[in-house]
Write a protein that holds these residues in place. Sequence first.
Motif, PDB file in Angstrom:
ATOM      1  N   GLY A  12       0.903  -1.125  -0.219  1.00  0.00           N
ATOM      2  CA  GLY A  12      -0.287   0.184  -0.153  1.00  0.00           C
ATOM      3  C   GLY A  12       0.922   0.775  -0.487  1.00  0.00           C
ATOM      4  N   ASN A  13       2.465   0.894  -0.010  1.00  0.00           N
ATOM      5  CA  ASN A  13       2.688   2.768   0.409  1.00  0.00           C
ATOM      6  C   ASN A  13       3.680   2.151  -1.051  1.00  0.00           C
ATOM      7  OD1 ASN A  13       5.294   4.175   0.422  1.00  0.00           O
ATOM      8  ND2 ASN A  13       5.111   3.730   2.369  1.00  0.00           N
ATOM      9  N   PRO A  14       3.590   3.656  -1.910  1.00  0.00           N
ATOM     10  CA  PRO A  14       4.346   3.282  -3.390  1.00  0.00           C
ATOM     11  C   PRO A  14       5.446   3.080  -3.110  1.00  0.00           C
ATOM     12  CG  PRO A  14       2.422   4.724  -2.559  1.00  0.00           C
ATOM     13  CD  PRO A  14       2.834   4.512  -1.394  1.00  0.00           C
ATOM     14  N   LEU A 108       2.338  -6.761 -14.569  1.00  0.00           N
ATOM     15  CA  LEU A 108       1.085  -6.259 -14.025  1.00  0.00           C
ATOM     16  C   LEU A 108       1.076  -6.211 -12.542  1.00  0.00           C
ATOM     17  CD1 LEU A 108      -2.555  -7.754 -14.353  1.00  0.00           C
ATOM     18  CD2 LEU A 108      -1.434  -9.464 -12.967  1.00  0.00           C
ATOM     19  N   LEU A 109       0.281  -5.542 -12.259  1.00  0.00           N
ATOM     20  CA  LEU A 109       0.709  -4.663 -10.681  1.00  0.00           C
ATOM     21  C   LEU A 109       0.233  -6.070  -9.904  1.00  0.00           C
ATOM     22  CD1 LEU A 109       0.898  -0.975 -11.208  1.00  0.00           C
ATOM     23  CD2 LEU A 109       2.579  -3.502 -12.323  1.00  0.00           C
ATOM     24  N   VAL A 110       0.824  -6.595  -8.976  1.00  0.00           N
ATOM     25  CA  VAL A 110       0.628  -7.603  -8.069  1.00  0.00           C
ATOM     26  C   VAL A 110       0.436  -7.065  -6.556  1.00  0.00           C
ATOM     27  CG1 VAL A 110       0.686 -10.080  -7.384  1.00  0.00           C
ATOM     28  CG2 VAL A 110       1.564  -9.940  -9.814  1.00  0.00           C
ATOM     29  N   TRP A 111      -0.399  -7.184  -5.734  1.00  0.00           N
ATOM     30  CA  TRP A 111      -0.623  -6.576  -4.096  1.00  0.00           C
ATOM     31  C   TRP A 111       0.319  -7.364  -3.235  1.00  0.00           C
ATOM     32  CZ3 TRP A 111      -3.177  -2.054  -2.939  1.00  0.00           C
ATOM     33  CH2 TRP A 111      -2.971  -2.033  -1.943  1.00  0.00           C
ATOM     34  N   GLY A 112       1.062  -6.792  -3.027  1.00  0.00           N
ATOM     35  CA  GLY A 112       2.028  -7.493  -1.881  1.00  0.00           C
ATOM     36  C   GLY A 112       3.299  -7.861  -3.168  1.00  0.00           C
ATOM     37  N   THR A 140       6.534  -8.641   1.076  1.00  0.00           N
ATOM     38  CA  THR A 140       4.789  -9.018   1.497  1.00  0.00           C
ATOM     39  C   THR A 140       4.120  -9.010   2.536  1.00  0.00           C
ATOM     40  OG1 THR A 140       5.757 -10.569   3.549  1.00  0.00           O
ATOM     41  CG2 THR A 140       5.799 -11.430   1.116  1.00  0.00           C
ATOM     42  N   ALA A 141       2.660  -8.444   3.206  1.00  0.00           N
ATOM     43  CA  ALA A 141       2.033  -8.504   3.937  1.00  0.00           C
ATOM     44  C   ALA A 141       2.868  -8.910   5.115  1.00  0.00           C
ATOM     45  CB  ALA A 141       0.889  -8.546   4.397  1.00  0.00           C
ATOM     46  N   LEU A 142       3.396  -9.996   5.884  1.00  0.00           N
ATOM     47  CA  LEU A 142       4.189 -10.088   6.704  1.00  0.00           C
ATOM     48  C   LEU A 142       5.231  -9.794   6.964  1.00  0.00           C
ATOM     49  CD1 LEU A 142       4.603 -14.158   5.914  1.00  0.00           C
ATOM     50  CD2 LEU A 142       3.633 -12.900   7.187  1.00  0.00           C
ATOM     51  N   GLN A 143       6.445  -8.789   5.704  1.00  0.00           N
ATOM     52  CA  GLN A 143       7.390  -7.943   6.568  1.00  0.00           C
ATOM     53  C   GLN A 143       6.601  -6.689   7.027  1.00  0.00           C
ATOM     54  OE1 GLN A 143       8.142  -8.492   1.932  1.00  0.00           O
ATOM     55  NE2 GLN A 143      10.474  -8.376   3.216  1.00  0.00           N
ATOM     56  N   ALA A 144       5.070  -6.080   6.256  1.00  0.00           N
ATOM     57  CA  ALA A 144       4.538  -5.074   6.349  1.00  0.00           C
ATOM     58  C   ALA A 144       4.327  -5.256   7.663  1.00  0.00           C
ATOM     59  CB  ALA A 144       4.141  -4.829   5.751  1.00  0.00           C
ATOM     60  N   LEU A 145       4.048  -6.104   7.957  1.00  0.00           N
ATOM     61  CA  LEU A 145       3.523  -6.510   9.361  1.00  0.00           C
ATOM     62  C   LEU A 145       4.565  -6.479  10.865  1.00  0.00           C
ATOM     63  CD1 LEU A 145       0.688  -7.382  11.589  1.00  0.00           C
ATOM     64  CD2 LEU A 145       1.680  -9.914  11.331  1.00  0.00           C
ATOM     65  N   CYS A 146       6.038  -7.227  10.282  1.00  0.00           N
ATOM     66  CA  CYS A 146       6.394  -7.315  11.343  1.00  0.00           C
ATOM     67  C   CYS A 146       7.358  -5.857  12.037  1.00  0.00           C
ATOM     68  CB  CYS A 146       7.528  -8.486  11.136  1.00  0.00           C
ATOM     69  SG  CYS A 146       6.902  -9.805  11.409  1.00  0.00           S
ATOM     70  N   ALA A 147       7.243  -5.093  10.259  1.00  0.00           N
ATOM     71  CA  ALA A 147       7.638  -3.471  10.496  1.00  0.00           C
ATOM     72  C   ALA A 147       6.777  -2.783  10.861  1.00  0.00           C
ATOM     73  CB  ALA A 147       8.054  -3.422   9.039  1.00  0.00           C
ATOM     74  N   ALA A 148       5.923  -2.689  11.424  1.00  0.00           N
ATOM     75  CA  ALA A 148       4.766  -1.709  12.029  1.00  0.00           C
ATOM     76  C   ALA A 148       4.433  -2.339  13.299  1.00  0.00           C
ATOM     77  CB  ALA A 148       3.770  -2.107  10.891  1.00  0.00           C
ATOM     78  N   TRP A 201      -0.942 -10.234  17.466  1.00  0.00           N
ATOM     79  CA  TRP A 201       0.222  -8.541  16.260  1.00  0.00           C
ATOM     80  C   TRP A 201      -0.779  -8.532  15.468  1.00  0.00           C
ATOM     81  CZ3 TRP A 201       3.225 -12.167  18.814  1.00  0.00           C
ATOM     82  CH2 TRP A 201       3.790 -11.606  19.467  1.00  0.00           C
ATOM     83  N   TRP A 202      -1.578  -8.262  15.462  1.00  0.00           N
ATOM     84  CA  TRP A 202      -2.878  -7.608  14.070  1.00  0.00           C
ATOM     85  C   TRP A 202      -2.662  -6.225  13.293  1.00  0.00           C
ATOM     86  CZ3 TRP A 202      -6.409  -3.333  13.710  1.00  0.00           C
ATOM     87  CH2 TRP A 202      -7.904  -3.736  12.880  1.00  0.00           C
ATOM     88  N   GLY A 203      -2.779  -6.296  11.979  1.00  0.00           N
ATOM     89  CA  GLY A 203      -2.389  -5.517  10.988  1.00  0.00           C
ATOM     90  C   GLY A 203      -3.513  -5.197   9.914  1.00  0.00           C
ATOM     91  N   ALA A 204      -3.423  -4.081   9.371  1.00  0.00           N
ATOM     92  CA  ALA A 204      -5.021  -3.329   8.722  1.00  0.00           C
ATOM     93  C   ALA A 204      -4.073  -2.411   7.686  1.00  0.00           C
ATOM     94  CB  ALA A 204      -6.535  -3.352   8.959  1.00  0.00           C
ATOM     95  N   TYR A 205      -4.235  -2.543   6.267  1.00  0.00           N
ATOM     96  CA  TYR A 205      -4.196  -1.762   5.260  1.00  0.00           C
ATOM     97  C   TYR A 205      -2.751  -1.217   5.604  1.00  0.00           C
ATOM     98  CZ  TYR A 205      -9.383  -0.622   5.719  1.00  0.00           C
ATOM     99  OH  TYR A 205     -10.129  -0.682   6.179  1.00  0.00           O
ATOM    100  N   LEU A 206      -1.822  -1.982   5.783  1.00  0.00           N
ATOM    101  CA  LEU A 206      -0.326  -1.984   6.094  1.00  0.00           C
ATOM    102  C   LEU A 206       0.194  -1.156   4.831  1.00  0.00           C
ATOM    103  CD1 LEU A 206       0.179  -5.345   7.737  1.00  0.00           C
ATOM    104  CD2 LEU A 206       0.606  -3.794   8.394  1.00  0.00           C
ATOM    105  N   GLY A 207       0.982  -0.411   5.211  1.00  0.00           N
ATOM    106  CA  GLY A 207       1.743   0.601   4.217  1.00  0.00           C
ATOM    107  C   GLY A 207       1.119   1.380   3.659  1.00  0.00           C
ATOM    108  N   MET A 208      -0.334   1.529   4.301  1.00  0.00           N
ATOM    109  CA  MET A 208      -0.843   2.908   3.139  1.00  0.00           C
ATOM    110  C   MET A 208      -1.106   4.000   4.855  1.00  0.00           C
ATOM    111  SD  MET A 208      -4.798   0.551   2.084  1.00  0.00           S
ATOM    112  CE  MET A 208      -4.663   1.664   0.058  1.00  0.00           C
ATOM    113  N   ASP A 209      -2.213   4.369   4.390  1.00  0.00           N
ATOM    114  CA  ASP A 209      -1.925   6.167   4.796  1.00  0.00           C
ATOM    115  C   ASP A 209      -3.127   5.436   6.307  1.00  0.00           C
ATOM    116  OD1 ASP A 209      -0.458   7.372   4.429  1.00  0.00           O
ATOM    117  OD2 ASP A 209      -2.290   8.637   2.122  1.00  0.00           O
ATOM    118  N   HIS A 210      -3.914   4.913   6.084  1.00  0.00           N
ATOM    119  CA  HIS A 210      -4.970   4.472   6.794  1.00  0.00           C
ATOM    120  C   HIS A 210      -4.764   3.477   7.742  1.00  0.00           C
ATOM    121  CE1 HIS A 210      -6.921   3.640   3.168  1.00  0.00           C
ATOM    122  NE2 HIS A 210      -6.991   2.704   3.831  1.00  0.00           N
TER     123      HIS A 210
END
Length: 248
Positions: A12-14, A108-112, A140-148, A201-210
């Motif tokens: 979610g973060n460009p 093709l731009l793939v999420w994650g 990946t979402a796993l990386q973003a979750l652990c980083a957050a 440890w939970w995260g949603a919209y990881l990497g995005m402004d919200h």
Amino acid sequence: MDELILVGIGTGNPDHLTLQGIAAIRGADLVLIPRKGADKADLADLRREICARVLGAGHQTRIAEFDLPKRDADGDYLAGVADWHDAIAGAWAGTVAAASPAPRRVALLVWGDPSLYDSSLRIAARLSPPPRITVVPGITALQALCAAHRIPLNGIGAPFLVTTGRRLREGGWPKGVDSVAVMLDGTCAFQSLDPAGISIWWGAYLGMDHELTQAGPLAEAAPRILAARAEARARHGWIMDIYLMRRG
């Protein structure tokens, strides 16, 4: 189409886009952007923003959008997924065939990341004639979750398991591991577990402004997660979330 390039674009973060991903987009003749309906319009908007940043004015790479087919949730799960993948492959092929002049390199731009709970590679295998497939890895979402949460994914020298909400709900805590990451969980399957001794440890919209995060002992954090998830889904119309649980 001679080559299909699957570009992982992060969560979610460009700024997640790698230099390799930038080069792949700039080197493509055509970029495909899926539309998932009005309630998920910001997913297509993010892809458009990435293309605008990378390509700039006057670039020769073209962009083509298509409506993503919806999966039939009734009946057998695996059969429904197979039919859905066939329909998506047809949408890809039809969109490319309609482009003029005919593109040779399509991105093709793939999420994650295309390798983790994403079906782009399986769908690409359905294309006929088969193009050459190139994969550009993404965050990946796993990386973003652990980083957050600023945590490691695994214990020292210990394994971890990545699974889905459906499998956690049906099978309970997987045997042989103390760390479990759960993706694709629309029903918060952690509610089916005995919370004693489990942290989450939970995260949603990881990497995005919200971006949203919650953490703590499962018994205490679960109500907060359920409330935050319901409120966010009502506000945005969609949600992507992931969580890590650890015992002991």
